[in-house]
Design a protein around this motif. Structure first.
Motif, mmCIF file in Angstrom:
data_model
loop_
_atom_site.group_PDB
_atom_site.id
_atom_site.type_symbol
_atom_site.label_atom_id
_atom_site.label_comp_id
_atom_site.label_asym_id
_atom_site.label_seq_id
_atom_site.Cartn_x
_atom_site.Cartn_y
_atom_site.Cartn_z
ATOM 1 N N GLY A 230 0.809 -1.164 -0.119
ATOM 2 C CA GLY A 230 -0.046 0.025 -0.029
ATOM 3 C C GLY A 230 0.844 1.274 0.109
ATOM 4 N N ALA A 231 2.128 1.308 0.026
ATOM 5 C CA ALA A 231 3.022 2.372 -0.220
ATOM 6 C C ALA A 231 2.659 3.200 -1.178
ATOM 7 C CB ALA A 231 4.574 2.028 0.062
ATOM 8 N N VAL A 232 3.188 4.364 -1.222
ATOM 9 C CA VAL A 232 3.086 5.375 -2.613
ATOM 10 C C VAL A 232 4.573 5.611 -2.755
ATOM 11 C CG1 VAL A 232 2.306 7.483 -3.182
ATOM 12 C CG2 VAL A 232 0.770 6.457 -1.617
ATOM 13 N N VAL A 233 4.843 5.390 -4.102
ATOM 14 C CA VAL A 233 5.832 5.384 -4.589
ATOM 15 C C VAL A 233 6.159 6.542 -5.684
ATOM 16 C CG1 VAL A 233 7.754 4.182 -6.042
ATOM 17 C CG2 VAL A 233 6.343 3.177 -4.422
ATOM 18 N N VAL A 234 7.280 7.401 -5.523
ATOM 19 C CA VAL A 234 7.622 8.491 -6.151
ATOM 20 C C VAL A 234 8.883 8.293 -7.055
ATOM 21 C CG1 VAL A 234 7.980 10.923 -6.615
ATOM 22 C CG2 VAL A 234 6.165 10.352 -5.263
ATOM 23 N N ASP A 235 9.055 8.032 -8.359
ATOM 24 C CA ASP A 235 10.175 7.583 -8.977
ATOM 25 C C ASP A 235 10.691 8.949 -9.914
ATOM 26 O OD1 ASP A 235 12.453 6.256 -10.041
ATOM 27 O OD2 ASP A 235 11.027 4.872 -11.146
ATOM 28 N N VAL A 236 11.845 9.278 -9.262
ATOM 29 C CA VAL A 236 12.469 10.514 -9.546
ATOM 30 C C VAL A 236 13.615 10.150 -10.780
ATOM 31 C CG1 VAL A 236 13.732 12.812 -9.148
ATOM 32 C CG2 VAL A 236 12.135 11.795 -7.452
ATOM 33 N N GLY A 237 14.084 8.865 -10.463
ATOM 34 C CA GLY A 237 15.182 8.601 -11.437
ATOM 35 C C GLY A 237 15.028 8.513 -12.905
ATOM 36 N N ILE A 238 16.015 8.930 -13.807
ATOM 37 C CA ILE A 238 15.866 8.918 -15.004
ATOM 38 C C ILE A 238 17.066 8.225 -15.766
ATOM 39 C CG2 ILE A 238 15.841 10.249 -17.157
ATOM 40 C CD1 ILE A 238 14.570 12.441 -15.847
ATOM 41 N N ASN A 239 16.821 6.952 -16.215
ATOM 42 C CA ASN A 239 18.112 6.162 -16.578
ATOM 43 C C ASN A 239 17.836 5.608 -18.082
ATOM 44 O OD1 ASN A 239 19.154 5.927 -13.656
ATOM 45 N ND2 ASN A 239 17.311 5.210 -13.612
ATOM 46 N N LEU A 240 18.917 5.919 -18.814
ATOM 47 C CA LEU A 240 18.939 5.101 -20.127
ATOM 48 C C LEU A 240 19.522 3.913 -20.180
ATOM 49 C CD1 LEU A 240 17.766 6.311 -22.992
ATOM 50 C CD2 LEU A 240 20.057 6.943 -23.580
ATOM 51 N N VAL A 241 18.382 2.812 -20.460
ATOM 52 C CA VAL A 241 18.883 1.324 -20.487
ATOM 53 C C VAL A 241 18.205 0.774 -21.732
ATOM 54 C CG1 VAL A 241 18.437 -0.918 -19.209
ATOM 55 C CG2 VAL A 241 18.584 1.187 -18.002
ATOM 56 N N ASP A 242 19.276 0.184 -22.598
ATOM 57 C CA ASP A 242 19.086 -0.322 -23.894
ATOM 58 C C ASP A 242 18.224 0.723 -24.682
ATOM 59 O OD1 ASP A 242 20.318 -2.519 -22.917
ATOM 60 O OD2 ASP A 242 18.528 -3.562 -22.424
ATOM 61 N N GLY A 243 18.343 1.859 -24.612
ATOM 62 C CA GLY A 243 17.650 2.949 -25.491
ATOM 63 C C GLY A 243 16.490 3.177 -24.845
ATOM 64 N N LYS A 244 16.110 2.873 -23.771
ATOM 65 C CA LYS A 244 14.698 3.153 -23.145
ATOM 66 C C LYS A 244 14.969 3.996 -21.960
ATOM 67 C CE LYS A 244 11.010 0.637 -21.902
ATOM 68 N NZ LYS A 244 10.673 -0.700 -21.452
ATOM 69 N N LEU A 245 13.996 5.068 -21.766
ATOM 70 C CA LEU A 245 13.977 5.656 -20.378
ATOM 71 C C LEU A 245 13.344 4.837 -19.207
ATOM 72 C CD1 LEU A 245 13.188 9.507 -20.717
ATOM 73 C CD2 LEU A 245 15.503 8.480 -20.607
ATOM 74 N N VAL A 246 14.055 4.709 -18.160
ATOM 75 C CA VAL A 246 13.449 4.005 -17.016
ATOM 76 C C VAL A 246 13.864 4.750 -15.609
ATOM 77 C CG1 VAL A 246 13.520 1.745 -18.206
ATOM 78 C CG2 VAL A 246 15.418 2.420 -16.737
ATOM 79 N N GLY A 247 13.180 4.413 -14.690
ATOM 80 C CA GLY A 247 13.150 5.119 -13.577
ATOM 81 C C GLY A 247 14.135 4.136 -12.693
#
Ligand code: NAP
Length: 299
Positions: A230-247
């Motif tokens: 039930g936690a609330v998650v805020v993902d600030v991360g910006i990473n480029l993995v295999d040409g895709k943006l992920v948190g």
């Protein structure tokens, strides 16, 4: 919304919230322009055109144009010295048509961050990097907030997530994201734990949290197995993995346990840019009021 039921988490989209903010800014910009006979102005200092952040900065310029803000690059040669960069910033401080100054990061290795942030007029420091604005935040007074940290907390507020009294964990202690986000959460009456690369037993800290803000720049750092149901998650991360943006959060597994989660892309990012515009119009209004007081001899 307090900490909610686990299961398929609600996606907290930043886009619609950002659109709301931008439309309010557009109205304020129109009023400012009519009142003062000029549009509010932003200068984006870039040192060397080919830096990776130029794409992000061009996005900021386009966002400004859409709401009627006069934004431009103040370009400095990639080989420039620290003195020429700080001189250029001081010229922008003196320019009455410039209400806000932001500087492309990261800086070239030959230029000290501290020299650059000290050179920015705190009244024009709309991304809250000057020590004066950092100090105001620390003391709980109004100054300019770093836009990303502001966005990480504003996305919770505008999504109706209750912050007061909740246990929050912030992962990351940088001066521009983690620490200001932690101070803002304390200001909202959360009880905050700040984690970093030397934190022991990170899963244990995360499992206790009702609100988890992740700003580490490490893809997949946080998984569903680490979260309190039930936690609330805020993902600030910006990473480029295999040409895709992920948190920084493994979205699939986290969505099964959290009650709400921000996606990457499309969560905190759009809100960051929109909030920066609100900081700019506030800077413009304050400086215009100061100029009027000065002309009227008000001290
Ligand atoms: P940063 O200066 O590199 O700071 C990263 C922080 O994470 C540091 O405090 C570091 O700890 C901590 N950390 C690293 N690995 C860790 C681990 N394994 N466990 C726990 N903590 C760890 O980065 P930043 O500028 O704060 O940015 C953080 C993330 O936000 C990046 O992905 C960046 O791209 C993203 N970002 C997003 C936006 C947006 O608009 N959404 C804007 C700016 C940045 P130490 O202090 O011990 O090194």
């Amino acid at each position: 919304m307090t900490v909610g039921a686990p299961g398929q988490a609600r996606r907290i989209e930043g886009g619609p919230i950002a659109a709301e903010i931008r439309s309010a800014v557009a109205e304020d910009v129109a009023t400012f322009t009519t009142t003062h006979g000029r549009a509010p102005g932003l200068a984006v200092v870039i040192i060397g055109r080919d830096a990776p952040s130029t794409v992000y900065l061009e996005q900021i310029l386009r966002g400004c144009a859409k709401v009627g803000i006069e934004a431009r690059f103040a370009e400095i040669d990639g080989e420039a010295t620290e003195a020429s960069v700080t001189t250029r910033i001081r010229e922008l401080n003196e320019d009455d048509t410039v209400d806000g100054v932001i500087v492309q990061m990261p800086l070239p290795p030959t230029i000290r961050l501290r020299a650059v942030i000290d050179a920015i007029d705190p009244a024009k420091d709309i991304d809250g990097i000057h020590p004066l604005n950092a100090g105001l935040l620390r003391l709980g007074y109004d100054g300019f907030l770093p836009a990303t940290a502001h966005a990480a907390v504003e996305i919770l507020r505008r999504s109706g997530v209750e912050i007061e009294g909740r246990d929050a964990v912030v992962i990351g202690r940088s001066a521009v994201v983690g620490m200001p986000a932690a101070f803002l959460l304390v200001k909202e009456d959360a009880t905050v734990t700040v984690c970093h690369s030397r934190t022991t037993d990170l899963p244990d800290k995360v499992r206790r949290a009702d609100i988890v803000v992740v700003a580490a720049g490490k893809p997949g750092l946080i998984t569903g197995a680490m979260l309190k149901p039930g936690a609330v998650v805020v993902d600030v991360g910006i990473n480029l993995v295999d040409g895709k943006l992920v948190g920084d959060v493994d979205f699939e597994s986290a969505s099964q346990v959290a009650s709400a989660i921000t996606p990457v892309p499309g969560g905190v990012g759009p809100l960051t840019n929109a909030l920066l515009l609100t900081h700019l119009i506030r800077a413009a209004e304050r400086q215009a009021a100061t100029a009027t007081d000065t002309r009227a001899g008000v001290r």
